[in-house]
Design a protein around this motif. Structure first.
Motif, PDB file in Angstrom:
ATOM      1  N   PHE A 123      -1.265  -2.918   5.038  1.00 45.96           N
ATOM      2  CA  PHE A 123      -2.699  -2.633   5.158  1.00 45.96           C
ATOM      3  C   PHE A 123      -3.357  -3.945   5.556  1.00 45.96           C
ATOM      4  O   PHE A 123      -3.225  -4.950   4.853  1.00 45.96           O
ATOM      5  CB  PHE A 123      -3.232  -2.136   3.814  1.00 45.96           C
ATOM      6  CG  PHE A 123      -4.647  -1.602   3.840  1.00 45.96           C
ATOM      7  CD1 PHE A 123      -4.891  -0.233   3.765  1.00 45.96           C
ATOM      8  CD2 PHE A 123      -5.736  -2.462   3.900  1.00 45.96           C
ATOM      9  CE1 PHE A 123      -6.190   0.266   3.750  1.00 45.96           C
ATOM     10  CE2 PHE A 123      -7.041  -1.977   3.893  1.00 45.96           C
ATOM     11  CZ  PHE A 123      -7.263  -0.609   3.817  1.00 45.96           C
ATOM     12  N   HIS A 155      -0.532  -5.691  -6.315  1.00 47.59           N
ATOM     13  CA  HIS A 155      -0.492  -5.872  -4.867  1.00 47.59           C
ATOM     14  C   HIS A 155      -0.545  -7.357  -4.515  1.00 47.59           C
ATOM     15  O   HIS A 155      -1.160  -8.160  -5.221  1.00 47.59           O
ATOM     16  CB  HIS A 155      -1.654  -5.133  -4.210  1.00 47.59           C
ATOM     17  CG  HIS A 155      -1.470  -3.644  -4.181  1.00 47.59           C
ATOM     18  ND1 HIS A 155      -1.749  -2.884  -3.065  1.00 47.59           N
ATOM     19  CD2 HIS A 155      -1.017  -2.781  -5.119  1.00 47.59           C
ATOM     20  CE1 HIS A 155      -1.482  -1.609  -3.324  1.00 47.59           C
ATOM     21  NE2 HIS A 155      -1.047  -1.526  -4.575  1.00 47.59           N
ATOM     22  N   VAL A 174       0.833  -1.200   0.000  1.00 49.63           N
ATOM     23  CA  VAL A 174       0.000   0.000   0.000  1.00 49.63           C
ATOM     24  C   VAL A 174       0.872   1.256   0.000  1.00 49.63           C
ATOM     25  O   VAL A 174       1.848   1.335   0.755  1.00 49.63           O
ATOM     26  CB  VAL A 174      -0.948  -0.016   1.212  1.00 49.63           C
ATOM     27  CG1 VAL A 174      -1.676   1.314   1.373  1.00 49.63           C
ATOM     28  CG2 VAL A 174      -1.960  -1.148   1.056  1.00 49.63           C
ATOM     29  N   PRO A 208      -6.937  -2.085  -4.322  1.00 55.07           N
ATOM     30  CA  PRO A 208      -5.747  -1.257  -4.517  1.00 55.07           C
ATOM     31  C   PRO A 208      -6.066  -0.060  -5.405  1.00 55.07           C
ATOM     32  O   PRO A 208      -7.058  -0.067  -6.136  1.00 55.07           O
ATOM     33  CB  PRO A 208      -4.768  -2.218  -5.196  1.00 55.07           C
ATOM     34  CG  PRO A 208      -5.644  -3.189  -5.902  1.00 55.07           C
ATOM     35  CD  PRO A 208      -6.838  -3.379  -5.024  1.00 55.07           C
ATOM     36  N   TRP A 210      -8.609   4.236   6.404  1.00 54.28           N
ATOM     37  CA  TRP A 210      -8.709   4.722   5.039  1.00 54.28           C
ATOM     38  C   TRP A 210      -9.941   5.602   4.845  1.00 54.28           C
ATOM     39  O   TRP A 210      -9.879   6.640   4.170  1.00 54.28           O
ATOM     40  CB  TRP A 210      -8.739   3.546   4.067  1.00 54.28           C
ATOM     41  CG  TRP A 210      -8.897   3.952   2.634  1.00 54.28           C
ATOM     42  CD1 TRP A 210     -10.004   3.845   1.853  1.00 54.28           C
ATOM     43  CD2 TRP A 210      -7.898   4.569   1.802  1.00 54.28           C
ATOM     44  NE1 TRP A 210      -9.766   4.342   0.599  1.00 54.28           N
ATOM     45  CE2 TRP A 210      -8.482   4.797   0.545  1.00 54.28           C
ATOM     46  CE3 TRP A 210      -6.570   4.945   2.019  1.00 54.28           C
ATOM     47  CZ2 TRP A 210      -7.786   5.383  -0.514  1.00 54.28           C
ATOM     48  CZ3 TRP A 210      -5.878   5.534   0.974  1.00 54.28           C
ATOM     49  CH2 TRP A 210      -6.479   5.747  -0.266  1.00 54.28           C
ATOM     50  N   ARG A 254       6.290   1.574   0.593  1.00 52.56           N
ATOM     51  CA  ARG A 254       5.008   0.895   0.816  1.00 52.56           C
ATOM     52  C   ARG A 254       4.841   0.527   2.283  1.00 52.56           C
ATOM     53  O   ARG A 254       5.817   0.339   3.018  1.00 52.56           O
ATOM     54  CB  ARG A 254       4.923  -0.361  -0.053  1.00 52.56           C
ATOM     55  CG  ARG A 254       5.137  -0.072  -1.563  1.00 52.56           C
ATOM     56  CD  ARG A 254       3.987   0.681  -2.156  1.00 52.56           C
ATOM     57  NE  ARG A 254       4.250   1.206  -3.495  1.00 52.56           N
ATOM     58  CZ  ARG A 254       3.322   1.287  -4.440  1.00 52.56           C
ATOM     59  NH1 ARG A 254       2.082   0.861  -4.207  1.00 52.56           N
ATOM     60  NH2 ARG A 254       3.619   1.808  -5.614  1.00 52.56           N
TER      61      ARG A 254
END
Length: 212
Positions: free
Chosen positions: A83, A157, A60, A149, A130, A80
């Motif tokens: 998540f 991902h 992420v 994603p 998020w 990155r």
């Protein structure tokens, strides 16, 4: 110890019915079926008193500045972060499967309530952070919520479903605990662990990497 998800081969693309978001016929994004896959495990070590299941995506973007922005792309060299999509502890030592659809059967705006289930205790996933401040989607997201994603990310991902065999019957976690909280709580109690991985992308330019 071995973990199996029969819906896709280890390392293969995740079918979109298990995702939170998908590429629509037109446009950039629409919600998907968001069903949790059936996950099975075997060959737990002697002394196992409970299990935990944690699904995470380590790919992420660490910055959301370019995420889902027309005319921009999330660069591959951007750092990155993790998540967490599924946080589940206090699974009985006798349990060897979480059935398909047991923990999620669709997208729930505002999130599903975390807490005790027949198969264990769910924590909050990272959609809680998020969607923080979003008038339509904000809330505490408990249990399973699948891949979604950025549609302009330049990398595929990777989603790791990891089962942990623990030497403790109960993990002492209350309230809105997170994936990081769960990992810290079980850190000194892991007898064995095993994972099954799947990939997912919502970038049209990488459609060959997306499960159909």
């Amino acid at each position: 110890m071995k973990v199996t998800i029969n819906s896709w081969a280890d390392g293969a693309p995740i079918p979109e019915k298990f995702a939170f978001g998908k590429i629509p016929a037109e446009g950039r994004f629409e919600t998907s079926a968001n069903i949790n896959p059936a996950i099975n495990w075997a060959d737990a070590p002697e002394g196992t008193k409970s299990f935990a299941v944690i699904m995470h995506d380590p790919d992420v973007p660490s910055s959301g500045d370019d995420v889902n922005q027309e005319g921009k792309i999330v660069p591959a060299d951007l750092p990155r972060v993790d998540f967490y999509h599924w946080v589940l502890v206090n699974i009985s030592a006798a349990t060897r499967e979480i059935p398909e659809g047991a923990d999620s059967l669709g997208v729930t705006p505002g999130g599903k309530t975390a807490g005790q289930r027949s198969y264990g205790k769910t924590g909050n996933n990272s959609y809680t952070d998020w969607f923080a401040g979003d008038a339509d989607m904000g809330g505490d997201y408990g249990g399973y919520d699948g891949p979604c994603p950025p549609w302009n990310d330049s990398i595929v991902h990777h989603y790791h479903f990891t089962v942990y065999a623990l030497d403790m019957e109960q993990v002492d976690l209350e309230g809105a605990f997170t994936g990081a909280d769960a990992l810290a709580a079980i850190d000194a109690h892991v007898l064995a662990k095993a994972s099954h991985m799947g990939t997912y992308s919502m970038n049209r330019d990488m459609r060959a990497e997306v499960a159909e």
